[in-house]
Design an enzyme around this catalytic site. Structure first.
Site, PDB file in Angstrom:
ATOM      1  N   ASP A 206       0.804  -1.265   0.029  1.00  0.00           N
ATOM      2  CA  ASP A 206      -0.099  -0.006  -0.035  1.00  0.00           C
ATOM      3  C   ASP A 206       0.748   1.057  -0.001  1.00  0.00           C
ATOM      4  O   ASP A 206       1.719   1.291   0.777  1.00  0.00           O
ATOM      5  CB  ASP A 206      -1.052  -0.008   1.192  1.00  0.00           C
ATOM      6  CG  ASP A 206      -1.943   1.146   1.037  1.00  0.00           C
ATOM      7  OD1 ASP A 206      -2.884   1.006   0.420  1.00  0.00           O
ATOM      8  OD2 ASP A 206      -1.961   1.971   1.979  1.00  0.00           O
ATOM      9  N   GLU A 268       2.038  -0.694  -5.172  1.00  0.00           N
ATOM     10  CA  GLU A 268       1.117   0.534  -5.633  1.00  0.00           C
ATOM     11  C   GLU A 268       1.835   1.849  -5.434  1.00  0.00           C
ATOM     12  O   GLU A 268       2.048   2.288  -4.147  1.00  0.00           O
ATOM     13  CB  GLU A 268      -0.331   0.565  -4.413  1.00  0.00           C
ATOM     14  CG  GLU A 268      -1.006   1.662  -4.896  1.00  0.00           C
ATOM     15  CD  GLU A 268      -1.909   2.335  -3.803  1.00  0.00           C
ATOM     16  OE1 GLU A 268      -2.823   2.927  -4.057  1.00  0.00           O
ATOM     17  OE2 GLU A 268      -1.480   2.436  -2.595  1.00  0.00           O
TER      18      GLU A 268
HETATM   19  C1  BGC Z   1      -5.287   2.188  -0.590  1.00  0.00           C
HETATM   20  C2  BGC Z   1      -6.394   2.875   0.001  1.00  0.00           C
HETATM   21  C3  BGC Z   1      -6.214   3.645   1.242  1.00  0.00           C
HETATM   22  C4  BGC Z   1      -4.857   4.450   1.172  1.00  0.00           C
HETATM   23  C5  BGC Z   1      -4.307   4.391   2.398  1.00  0.00           C
HETATM   24  C6  BGC Z   1      -4.033   3.254  -0.818  1.00  0.00           C
HETATM   25  O1  BGC Z   1      -3.770   3.585  -1.900  1.00  0.00           O
HETATM   26  O2  BGC Z   1      -5.552   1.531  -1.803  1.00  0.00           O
HETATM   27  O3  BGC Z   1      -7.622   2.285  -0.377  1.00  0.00           O
HETATM   28  O4  BGC Z   1      -7.350   4.512   1.418  1.00  0.00           O
HETATM   29  O5  BGC Z   1      -3.923   3.587   0.524  1.00  0.00           O
HETATM   30  O6  BGC Z   1      -3.927   3.417   3.112  1.00  0.00           O
END
Ligand code: BGC
Length: 553
Positions: A206, A268
């Site tokens: 994340d 991500e």
């Molecule tokens: C996740 C989101 C989340 C954020 C904070 C991201 O990019 O995919 O759903 O709100 O990280 O953890």
């Protein structure tokens, strides 16, 4: 000549299970591990190679589980650690790999570490970013950073003069960890090992680009709505994509390498370019990273071509597979994204969050395009992620009543940004009555309400319709193995500005984003198409996969 077989993760199709909304086994209206276990055969029959499960750890749910209170356990409303282990074993028995979601940028404010920090226990505040504020009594935030969800990225603990503030790039319930602290680093390596020891095959990371901040936490130069900084790849922000983060991932790769079979990572990382993204994919760092430009590309052949080329070229510089994603739990569902007039550029926040002004969505059009986009996605080299409900062509629910909205974006934006609830509605499994098989009992309320017309889009309804999107995905996933998986490089075909058509290893994929029919090659056989009656003409908003009895070159 030796032929190397690619590792599974270099060509995998991964299904994203948004656990709260996938399937509810115990009838409380919230998806859970029991529900997921019962539906594993569905995923195996769909034909995906792996699942990625959104965070399932104990959490007060300030941000739907992305606020983790304990990284080594399961959220009680989802189940138990024993059930989670059973799920991992059952998935493996069906040939499905299991990826978890690790949230290293921040913990929950209910995590033992943050509680200890608030209580002022010696040596505990260094694990987070506590700072004295600006102003006479420290009454102003320490810098000008904004939270991604809206409002300042700082919350003050107490009102007394000199009371410190803590940093949270997301909700106040998600305090940012200090990755310059060795304890933080070793704790996360230990958490990875905890789950690897339990058979987990890898992690989606994340906000992988957020962990390390610029030293001294300087002001950002141009303050914008920071939702834009996440989605629009803004360059030079001191909170994101700092070079120091790569050392963290070198450590993680070393942990993964202790295990066999291979354990993998997917980042991500919303970064400004594919060149920056490739830095996360160097051989001693992460294995794959979502290519988000694909998800930001409008329905226009020239932009799709450009995004595909750039992603492939970027990943190739470090020998990594490109990773295609059309949607996820943070952005507007694909059907809806394609159901209005399409911009002429890659798009950002306004477009993402369903704030489309007055234009009504044409979901019939959006569905056609989403089906065609799926054939494009699944024909490309590398790996692909399918967000739950994409295989049912579900649309974004844009008219949720305000009182049911749960995404912190809604409140933190001062009720101006509806946030992401509309893509997180519980799945419809059968065509009877609410909750459409999501929960065991008829009439059970779900954590977000489902629209009644989703009965016709349910798994059951689509299962018996040979032309359904579900059956299109099943066919595409089956054919992908034989046609595309090891097919080699993309070679574009020059067949018109509004057609994205390419060949890989003697098989072709044609996507028509224009407004007129496109003539397909006479000698081709249509192996699969997103519309029923493709003969020699590919209609607008459709895609086809073509095979040839004779080599085309
Ligand atoms: C996740 C989101 C989340 C954020 C904070 C991201 O990019 O995919 O759903 O709100 O990280 O953890």
């Amino acid at each position: 000549m030796s032929v190397t077989t690619p590792s599974w993760w270099q060509t995998a199709v991964v299904y994203q299970v948004y656990i709260r909304s996938f399937a509810d086994g115990n009838g409380d209206g919230i998806g859970d591990v029991a529900g997921m276990r019962a539906r594993l055969p569905y995923l195996s029959q769909l034909g995906v190679d792996a699942i990625w499960i959104n965070p399932w750890y104990p959490s007060p749910m300030a941000d739907a589980g992305y606020d983790v209170a304990d990284y080594r356990d399961i959220e009680p409303s989802y189940g138990t650690l024993d059930e989670a282990q059973a799920l991992i074993a059952e998935a493996h028995a069906l040939g499905l790999r299991v990826l978890l979601d690790i949230v290293p940028n921040h913990t929950s404010d209910e995590h033992a570490w943050f509680r200890a920090a608030l209580a002022g226990e010696p040596g505990t505040r260094q694990r987070y970013h506590f700072r004295t504020g600006r102003g006479v009594d420290g009454e102003l935030p320490p810098n000008n950073w904004q939270s991604v969800f809206g409002g300042p990225a700082w919350t003050r603990i107490g009102d007394a003069p000199g009371s410190p503030w803590y940093l949270h790039l997301f909700a106040p319930g998600q305090p940012d960890l200090n990755w310059d602290n060795d304890e933080v680093r070793s704790e996360f390596e230990d958490i990875l090992a905890f789950w690897f020891d339990r058979g987990v095959d890898g992690f989606r990371i994340d906000v992988a680009h957020g962990l390390v901040k610029e030293a001294g936490l300087p002001d950002e130069e141009d303050v914008l709505d920071t939702a834009q900084t996440l989605v629009e790849h803004r360059e030079g922000h001191p909170a994101w994509d700092q070079d120091g983060v790569h050392e963290v991932y070198r450590g993680w790769r070393a942990v993964a390498q202790r295990y066999s079979p291979e354990r993998i990572f997917i980042a991500e990382a919303w970064v400004p370019s594919n060149e920056r993204l490739a830095r996360y994919l160097r051989p001693d760092e992460l294995h794959t990273a979502f290519q988000f430009d694909f998800l930001r590309a409008p329905w226009r052949a020239e932009l799709l071509r450009a995004v595909v080329d750039d992603a492939i070229a970027g990943a190739a510089t470090v020998g990594a597979p490109p990773t295609w994603v059309l949607s996820n739990h943070d952005v507007t569902r694909t059907v809806t994204r394609f159901s209005r007039s399409q911009p002429t550029h890659l798009v950002g926040t306004d477009w993402e969050r369903g704030r489309w002004g007055d234009e009504d969505p044409d979901h019939i059009l959006g569905r056609k395009r989403a089906r065609a986009a799926a054939l494009l996605q699944l024909a490309l080299p590398g790996t692909a992620y399918v967000y739950q409900g994409e295989e049912l062509a579900l649309e974004e629910i844009e008219d949720l009543p305000d009182e049911v909205r749960q995404d912190p974006t809604w409140s933190q934006s001062g009720f101006t940004d509806v946030g992401r609830d509309g893509c997180r509605i519980p799945l419809p499994w059968n065509a009877t009555s609410a909750p459409y098989g999501f929960a065991p009992d008829d009439g059970a309320a779900t954590w977000l309400p489902q629209p009644a017309h989703w009965a016709e889009h349910s798994v059951e309804a689509q299962d018996r319709d040979p032309d359904s999107t579900l059956n299109l995905y099943r066919s595409a996933l089956r054919l992908r193995h034989s046609l595309w998986r090891d097919a080699g490089d993309v070679k574009w075909l020059d067949v018109g500005p509004e057609v994205a058509a390419f060949e890989r290893g003697g098989v072709q994929c044609w996507v028509n984003t224009g407004e007129t029919d496109v003539r397909l090659p006479e000698v081709a056989t249509v192996a699969l198409s997103s519309v029923r009656a493709v003969d020699r003409l590919l209609p607008p908003d459709a895609a086809a996969w073509l095979t040839f009895a004779e080599p085309t070159e």
